[in-house]
Design a protein around this motif. Structure first.
Motif, PDB file in Angstrom:
ATOM      1  N   ASN A 183       0.823  -1.218   0.000  1.00  0.00           N
ATOM      2  CA  ASN A 183       0.000   0.000   0.000  1.00  0.00           C
ATOM      3  C   ASN A 183       0.857   1.267   0.000  1.00  0.00           C
ATOM      4  O   ASN A 183       0.632   2.180   0.792  1.00  0.00           O
ATOM      5  N   VAL A 184       1.810   1.322  -0.877  1.00  0.00           N
ATOM      6  CA  VAL A 184       2.775   2.422  -0.913  1.00  0.00           C
ATOM      7  C   VAL A 184       2.104   3.785  -1.107  1.00  0.00           C
ATOM      8  O   VAL A 184       2.584   4.797  -0.593  1.00  0.00           O
ATOM      9  N   PHE A 185       0.988   3.841  -1.791  1.00  0.00           N
ATOM     10  CA  PHE A 185       0.329   5.113  -2.072  1.00  0.00           C
ATOM     11  C   PHE A 185      -0.746   5.481  -1.056  1.00  0.00           C
ATOM     12  O   PHE A 185      -1.368   6.531  -1.172  1.00  0.00           O
ATOM     13  N   GLU A 186      -0.948   4.643  -0.057  1.00  0.00           N
ATOM     14  CA  GLU A 186      -1.982   4.898   0.946  1.00  0.00           C
ATOM     15  C   GLU A 186      -1.687   6.204   1.690  1.00  0.00           C
ATOM     16  O   GLU A 186      -0.575   6.428   2.169  1.00  0.00           O
ATOM     17  N   ASN A 187      -2.681   7.071   1.754  1.00  0.00           N
ATOM     18  CA  ASN A 187      -2.583   8.372   2.430  1.00  0.00           C
ATOM     19  C   ASN A 187      -1.512   9.278   1.829  1.00  0.00           C
ATOM     20  O   ASN A 187      -0.947  10.117   2.522  1.00  0.00           O
ATOM     21  N   LYS A 188      -1.241   9.112   0.563  1.00  0.00           N
ATOM     22  CA  LYS A 188      -0.246   9.958  -0.107  1.00  0.00           C
ATOM     23  C   LYS A 188      -0.936  10.934  -1.046  1.00  0.00           C
ATOM     24  O   LYS A 188      -1.955  10.631  -1.656  1.00  0.00           O
ATOM     25  N   ARG A 189      -0.356  12.117  -1.143  1.00  0.00           N
ATOM     26  CA  ARG A 189      -0.865  13.141  -2.057  1.00  0.00           C
ATOM     27  C   ARG A 189      -0.122  13.097  -3.394  1.00  0.00           C
ATOM     28  O   ARG A 189      -0.670  13.431  -4.433  1.00  0.00           O
ATOM     29  N   ALA A 190       1.162  12.673  -3.325  1.00  0.00           N
ATOM     30  CA  ALA A 190       1.962  12.679  -4.555  1.00  0.00           C
ATOM     31  C   ALA A 190       3.106  11.676  -4.459  1.00  0.00           C
ATOM     32  O   ALA A 190       3.597  11.367  -3.378  1.00  0.00           O
ATOM     33  N   PHE A 191       3.492  11.183  -5.623  1.00  0.00           N
ATOM     34  CA  PHE A 191       4.674  10.349  -5.794  1.00  0.00           C
ATOM     35  C   PHE A 191       5.515  11.046  -6.855  1.00  0.00           C
ATOM     36  O   PHE A 191       5.080  11.192  -7.999  1.00  0.00           O
ATOM     37  N   VAL A 192       6.701  11.520  -6.475  1.00  0.00           N
ATOM     38  CA  VAL A 192       7.562  12.277  -7.384  1.00  0.00           C
ATOM     39  C   VAL A 192       8.772  11.420  -7.706  1.00  0.00           C
ATOM     40  O   VAL A 192       9.434  10.905  -6.804  1.00  0.00           O
ATOM     41  N   PHE A 193       9.045  11.239  -8.996  1.00  0.00           N
ATOM     42  CA  PHE A 193      10.184  10.415  -9.387  1.00  0.00           C
ATOM     43  C   PHE A 193      11.153  11.231 -10.232  1.00  0.00           C
ATOM     44  O   PHE A 193      10.761  12.035 -11.070  1.00  0.00           O
ATOM     45  N   PHE A 194      12.421  11.053  -9.912  1.00  0.00           N
ATOM     46  CA  PHE A 194      13.502  11.773 -10.580  1.00  0.00           C
ATOM     47  C   PHE A 194      14.393  10.754 -11.263  1.00  0.00           C
ATOM     48  O   PHE A 194      14.743   9.747 -10.671  1.00  0.00           O
ATOM     49  N   SER A 195      14.786  11.044 -12.482  1.00  0.00           N
ATOM     50  CA  SER A 195      15.678  10.144 -13.196  1.00  0.00           C
ATOM     51  C   SER A 195      16.835  10.936 -13.784  1.00  0.00           C
ATOM     52  O   SER A 195      16.636  11.966 -14.421  1.00  0.00           O
TER      53      SER A 195
END
Length: 146
Positions: free
Chosen positions: A34-46
């Motif tokens: 449940n990595v996205f539970e209660n999250k507003r954003a997932f930001v990924f940098f490459s």
């Protein structure tokens, strides 16, 4: 005549759902449920194939939010191309480091971007680009702050 309309908001299409499923599967394989539970954003940098200037700008704008528990960060790369020192200065539960690009290879994401969630549901997926960078960063910051 060809009319092409693109948008960075509200793209709840199948591609966005597939991407989110791949990311969840990546974390599940690492024992994180449940990595996205209660999250507003997932930001990924490459640092691999993305626009270096875009990624650097996104990192600079996200530094004030590094301790936000409702925002997750994935940093792919070793910092040879982009400065990731702010992510390395202390251990944080919401920052994931991927020096060998396993995230990029598994999920198929070689660009920097973010995913926004509203009430636990996928809302928007954005791949940052130089043309729309200012607008894309403003959208992300507004979403995190509200």
């Amino acid at each position: 005549m060809l009319l092409l309309i693109t948008s960075c908001g509200g793209n709840n299409n199948n591609e966005s759902e597939v991407l989110t499923d791949k990311i969840e599967h990546f974390f599940n394989d690492k024992g994180i449920e449940n990595v996205f539970e209660n999250k507003r954003a997932f930001v990924f940098f490459s640092g691999e194939k993305s626009c270096v200037k875009c990624t650097e700008s996104l990192i600079a704008e996200m530094n004030p939010y590094l301790d936000s528990t409702d925002v997750l960060f994935m940093v792919s790369g070793r910092g040879a191309v982009i400065d990731i020192s702010s992510f390395l200065e202390k251990e944080r539960e919401n920052v994931f480091l991927d020096p060998y690009y396993k995230f990029s290879k598994t999920v198929g994401e070689n660009n920097s971007g973010y995913i926004l969630f509203n009430n636990g549901q996928l809302d928007t997926v954005v791949h940052v680009n130089v043309k729309d960078l200012v607008t894309q960063i403003q959208l992300l910051k507004r979403h995190i702050q509200n």
